[in-house]
Design an enzyme around this catalytic site. Structure first.
Site, PDB file in Angstrom:
ATOM      1  N   ASP A  13      -0.026   3.344  -3.533  1.00 42.74           N
ATOM      2  CA  ASP A  13      -0.007   2.271  -2.525  1.00 42.74           C
ATOM      3  C   ASP A  13      -1.385   2.011  -1.919  1.00 42.74           C
ATOM      4  O   ASP A  13      -1.499   1.617  -0.763  1.00 42.74           O
ATOM      5  CB  ASP A  13       0.979   2.588  -1.377  1.00 42.74           C
ATOM      6  CG  ASP A  13       2.347   2.937  -1.891  1.00 42.74           C
ATOM      7  OD1 ASP A  13       2.855   2.201  -2.744  1.00 42.74           O
ATOM      8  OD2 ASP A  13       2.911   3.969  -1.460  1.00 42.74           O
ATOM      9  N   GLY A  15      -3.444  -0.261  -2.895  1.00 43.89           N
ATOM     10  CA  GLY A  15      -3.839  -1.662  -3.024  1.00 43.89           C
ATOM     11  C   GLY A  15      -4.397  -1.960  -4.412  1.00 43.89           C
ATOM     12  O   GLY A  15      -5.228  -2.858  -4.582  1.00 43.89           O
ATOM     13  N   LYS A  16      -3.912  -1.203  -5.402  1.00 44.48           N
ATOM     14  CA  LYS A  16      -4.395  -1.407  -6.784  1.00 44.48           C
ATOM     15  C   LYS A  16      -4.041  -2.800  -7.295  1.00 44.48           C
ATOM     16  O   LYS A  16      -4.851  -3.453  -7.937  1.00 44.48           O
ATOM     17  CB  LYS A  16      -3.783  -0.362  -7.734  1.00 44.48           C
ATOM     18  CG  LYS A  16      -4.234   1.040  -7.449  1.00 44.48           C
ATOM     19  CD  LYS A  16      -3.515   2.039  -8.316  1.00 44.48           C
ATOM     20  CE  LYS A  16      -2.039   2.143  -8.025  1.00 44.48           C
ATOM     21  NZ  LYS A  16      -1.701   2.639  -6.683  1.00 44.48           N
ATOM     22  N   HIS A  41       3.460  -2.968  -6.877  1.00 43.99           N
ATOM     23  CA  HIS A  41       2.132  -3.503  -6.581  1.00 43.99           C
ATOM     24  C   HIS A  41       2.325  -4.835  -5.884  1.00 43.99           C
ATOM     25  O   HIS A  41       2.918  -5.740  -6.455  1.00 43.99           O
ATOM     26  CB  HIS A  41       1.333  -3.739  -7.865  1.00 43.99           C
ATOM     27  CG  HIS A  41       0.901  -2.473  -8.523  1.00 43.99           C
ATOM     28  ND1 HIS A  41       0.207  -2.451  -9.694  1.00 43.99           N
ATOM     29  CD2 HIS A  41       1.049  -1.199  -8.147  1.00 43.99           C
ATOM     30  CE1 HIS A  41      -0.043  -1.200 -10.018  1.00 43.99           C
ATOM     31  NE2 HIS A  41       0.463  -0.431  -9.105  1.00 43.99           N
ATOM     32  N   ALA A 300       7.323  -0.704  -1.135  1.00 44.63           N
ATOM     33  CA  ALA A 300       7.718  -1.961  -1.804  1.00 44.63           C
ATOM     34  C   ALA A 300       9.092  -1.884  -2.488  1.00 44.63           C
ATOM     35  O   ALA A 300       9.889  -2.805  -2.324  1.00 44.63           O
ATOM     36  CB  ALA A 300       6.642  -2.392  -2.784  1.00 44.63           C
ATOM     37  N   ARG A 304      11.265   2.028   2.662  1.00 49.23           N
ATOM     38  CA  ARG A 304      11.223   3.177   3.577  1.00 49.23           C
ATOM     39  C   ARG A 304       9.837   3.323   4.208  1.00 49.23           C
ATOM     40  O   ARG A 304       8.814   3.046   3.572  1.00 49.23           O
ATOM     41  CB  ARG A 304      11.687   4.475   2.917  1.00 49.23           C
ATOM     42  CG  ARG A 304      11.037   4.821   1.640  1.00 49.23           C
ATOM     43  CD  ARG A 304      11.622   6.122   1.078  1.00 49.23           C
ATOM     44  NE  ARG A 304      11.174   6.252  -0.296  1.00 49.23           N
ATOM     45  CZ  ARG A 304      11.249   7.355  -1.012  1.00 49.23           C
ATOM     46  NH1 ARG A 304      11.791   8.433  -0.499  1.00 49.23           N
ATOM     47  NH2 ARG A 304      10.817   7.387  -2.249  1.00 49.23           N
ATOM     48  N   PRO A 305       9.832   3.743   5.493  1.00 51.19           N
ATOM     49  CA  PRO A 305       8.550   3.888   6.194  1.00 51.19           C
ATOM     50  C   PRO A 305       7.685   4.917   5.490  1.00 51.19           C
ATOM     51  O   PRO A 305       8.166   5.966   5.091  1.00 51.19           O
ATOM     52  CB  PRO A 305       8.939   4.410   7.589  1.00 51.19           C
ATOM     53  CG  PRO A 305      10.410   4.338   7.677  1.00 51.19           C
ATOM     54  CD  PRO A 305      10.977   4.154   6.313  1.00 51.19           C
ATOM     55  N   VAL A 414     -10.715  -6.529   3.122  1.00 45.50           N
ATOM     56  CA  VAL A 414     -10.465  -6.721   4.560  1.00 45.50           C
ATOM     57  C   VAL A 414      -9.239  -7.604   4.813  1.00 45.50           C
ATOM     58  O   VAL A 414      -9.049  -8.127   5.905  1.00 45.50           O
ATOM     59  CB  VAL A 414     -11.719  -7.310   5.272  1.00 45.50           C
ATOM     60  CG1 VAL A 414     -12.830  -6.275   5.345  1.00 45.50           C
ATOM     61  CG2 VAL A 414     -12.209  -8.582   4.577  1.00 45.50           C
ATOM     62  N   GLY A 415      -8.407  -7.760   3.795  1.00 47.57           N
ATOM     63  CA  GLY A 415      -7.179  -8.542   3.941  1.00 47.57           C
ATOM     64  C   GLY A 415      -6.459  -8.584   2.612  1.00 47.57           C
ATOM     65  O   GLY A 415      -7.053  -8.267   1.571  1.00 47.57           O
TER      66      GLY A 415
HETATM   67  P1  GDP Z   1      -0.507  -0.723  -4.872  1.00 45.48           P
HETATM   68  O1  GDP Z   1       0.790  -0.184  -5.352  1.00 45.48           O
HETATM   69  O2  GDP Z   1      -1.611   0.268  -4.988  1.00 45.48           O
HETATM   70  O3  GDP Z   1      -0.845  -2.037  -5.482  1.00 45.48           O
HETATM   71  O4  GDP Z   1      -0.373  -0.952  -3.306  1.00 45.48           O
HETATM   72  P2  GDP Z   1       0.802  -1.687  -2.491  1.00 45.48           P
HETATM   73  O5  GDP Z   1       1.052  -3.005  -3.046  1.00 45.48           O
HETATM   74  O6  GDP Z   1       1.956  -0.783  -2.310  1.00 45.48           O
HETATM   75  O7  GDP Z   1       0.137  -1.723  -1.053  1.00 45.48           O
HETATM   76  C1  GDP Z   1      -0.870  -2.496  -0.723  1.00 45.48           C
HETATM   77  C2  GDP Z   1      -0.406  -3.399   0.413  1.00 45.48           C
HETATM   78  O8  GDP Z   1      -1.475  -3.685   1.228  1.00 45.48           O
HETATM   79  C3  GDP Z   1       0.114  -4.733  -0.059  1.00 45.48           C
HETATM   80  O9  GDP Z   1       1.069  -5.215   0.845  1.00 45.48           O
HETATM   81  C4  GDP Z   1      -1.132  -5.600  -0.034  1.00 45.48           C
HETATM   82  O10 GDP Z   1      -0.867  -6.988   0.092  1.00 45.48           O
HETATM   83  C5  GDP Z   1      -1.803  -5.072   1.170  1.00 45.48           C
HETATM   84  N1  GDP Z   1      -3.247  -5.098   1.134  1.00 45.48           N
HETATM   85  C6  GDP Z   1      -4.067  -4.827   0.071  1.00 45.48           C
HETATM   86  N2  GDP Z   1      -5.342  -4.853   0.456  1.00 45.48           N
HETATM   87  C7  GDP Z   1      -5.335  -5.133   1.790  1.00 45.48           C
HETATM   88  C8  GDP Z   1      -6.364  -5.250   2.782  1.00 45.48           C
HETATM   89  O11 GDP Z   1      -7.549  -5.091   2.534  1.00 45.48           O
HETATM   90  N3  GDP Z   1      -5.958  -5.521   4.064  1.00 45.48           N
HETATM   91  C9  GDP Z   1      -4.655  -5.676   4.412  1.00 45.48           C
HETATM   92  N4  GDP Z   1      -4.354  -5.928   5.680  1.00 45.48           N
HETATM   93  N5  GDP Z   1      -3.666  -5.564   3.509  1.00 45.48           N
HETATM   94  C10 GDP Z   1      -4.008  -5.288   2.215  1.00 45.48           C
END
Ligand code: GDP
Length: 425
Positions: A13, A15-16, A41, A300, A304-305, A414-415
């Site tokens: 999780d 942000g891959k 993801h 996702a 769950r928290p 940053v988002g």
């Molecule tokens: P992954 O499984 O590694 O792709 O990660 P997840 O999708 O579970 O978690 C990443 C979450 O953080 C998603 O809801 C993204 O939209 C969000 N996200 C990713 N990069 C950023 C960031 O730089 N800032 C913020 N606020 N949210 C982000």
């Protein structure tokens, strides 16, 4: 350009998906090489917001060929649901832009049930499975008790192969767990309703990738979960059942001869962890709740928290090392903007001694975090696009992490949107 892998450095999780979505524009092929529908993801782009479980995150880019390699846990039912969901939002998916390896093993109808039965048997000693059938799937794969996607092209042989596995699996279902047996009729229905739909996408993806390499095309390898969940190098037994390492990408993708030059390790600006197991830097109470809310840290696939904590330098350095990361993408820096003081777990205290070495899994539960505090920046940084424009306190925080883990941070996210990124190279 050369081949690249985008991998998780922490517990998953990180942000891959967002990084793959950003970088796929530079690659011809995106391939998922391990894992299944047990993680999501999240990708936000011009088509909307998606929680991808199995589809490679390059699926949104025109001209990119997406591959599900032989190393994935291919659940035909869930994959089809995901394809329908993504296409309903205007994204075109066809055998031209999605190819499934004929050597990928199929997640069979009983795998999810077995996962739930075993978690129920474990009761308060659960591993925290997402109950997507991943552990039973991989153990059956290594016992050679599942079938390959390419067998769908040999229906007679496939039915007899499935009948043999069914007989064996029913012994476990009925005698070990006291559950109802599966029947051949159930398997026939699954073949007709789920497997037939994905059949047009199945091909020899190894040949395809070999030819693509000869033509000078570039491949992006997309991992699921992170270093600390790797079956061999993670916090066993609280790991997943596959290898999340970049080193596994050539094997799991169908191109064992692939050379990967760039390994982008994705690190979150703080820590999160889903499920059970040791999590040394964990925060609790109101402080944890505030961070969880700020980062919207809810899983996702399950909602769950997530458990949260400050960035863990000890675990992150180890995670980057085992991935052989050549650069780091630091995500979600904007989430920390509300903090007056930013905690960082710099070391562990183990048997009364301060250490920066990531301990053997069994020793982890005795480790305590050593926390240092950095000044917060207390302003919105989500609109920042250049390193120089970040507040000094944010630059100090990033530079400290970079030095402490010994790997250049080339991207700062940053988002969640595609362009909310600072590129430092
Ligand atoms: P992954 O499984 O590694 O792709 O990660 P997840 O999708 O579970 O978690 C990443 C979450 O953080 C998603 O809801 C993204 O939209 C969000 N996200 C990713 N990069 C950023 C960031 O730089 N800032 C913020 N606020 N949210 C982000």
């Amino acid at each position: 350009m050369a081949n690249c892998a985008i991998v998780g450095v922490n517990w998953g999780d990180e942000g891959k998906g967002r990084m793959v979505d950003l970088l796929t524009g530079n690659y011809d092929i995106v391939v998922r090489y391990q894992g299944g529908g047990n993680a999501g993801h999240t990708v936000i782009n011009e088509y909307g917001k998606f929680a991808l479980h199995l589809l490679p995150s390059g699926i949104f880019r025109k001209g990119v060929v997406n591959i599900l390699g032989n190393g994935v846990a291919l659940d035909p039912e869930n994959l089809w649901t995901e394809i329908e969901d993504v296409t309903s939002k205007g994204v075109a998916i066809s055998p031209q832009n999605l190819k499934i390896s004929d050597r990928a093993s199929l997640l069979l109808p009983w795998h999810r049930e077995l996962d739930a039965l075993e978690e129920a048997r474990l009761a308060d000693k659960q591993y925290g499975s997402t109950k997507q059938g991943i552990a039973p799937f991989y153990s059956d794969k290594y016992q050679k008790k599942t079938v390959l996607a390419g067998e769908l092209f040999y229906p007679e042989e496939l039915r007899s192969h499935l009948a043999d596995i069914l007989e064996w699996k029913n012994l476990t279902l009925t005698r070990v767990y006291g559950a109802d047996p599966f029947t051949m009729e159930m398997l026939d229905e699954w073949l007709a309703n789920c497997c037939e739909k994905i059949k047009p996408f199945i091909c020899d993806t190894g040949e395809f990738m070999k030819a693509a390499q000869r033509e000078g095309k570039n491949i992006l390898f997309e991992a699921q979960l992170g270093s600390l969940r790797d079956l061999d190098y993670g916090i066993y037994p609280y790991t997943t059942s596959s290898n999340t390492m970049a080193a596994y990408a050539p094997i799991g993708s169908g191109l064992p001869s692939a050379k990967i030059r760039d390994i982008v390790g994705v690190v979150k600006a703080y820590s999160t962890c889903v499920g059970e197991g040791p999590f040394v830097c964990e925060m609790f109470g109101a402080e944890a709740e505030e961070l969880r809310k700020a980062g919207v840290e809810y899983g996702a696939p399950t909602g769950r928290p997530r458990r949260v904590g400050p960035i863990d330098i000890v675990a992150t350095r180890y995670g980057a090392e085992v991935q052989a990361a050549t650069e780091i993408a630091l995500t979600k820096l904007d989430v920390l903007s509300y903090m007056d003081k930013i905690p960082v777990c710099t070391h562990y205290l183990l048997n009364g001694e301060k250490t920066d070495r990531f301990p053997f899994p069994t020793a982890l539960s005795a480790a305590k975090p050593v926390i240092e505090y950095f000044d917060g920046w207390k302003c919105d940084i989500s609109g920042v696009r250049r390193w120089e424009d970040l507040p000094e306190a944010a630059r100090k925080y990033v530079s400290f992490i970079e030095e402490a883990i010994g790997c250049p941070i080339t991207y700062i996210s940053v988002g969640p949107e595609r362009d909310s990124i600072i590129i430092r190279k």
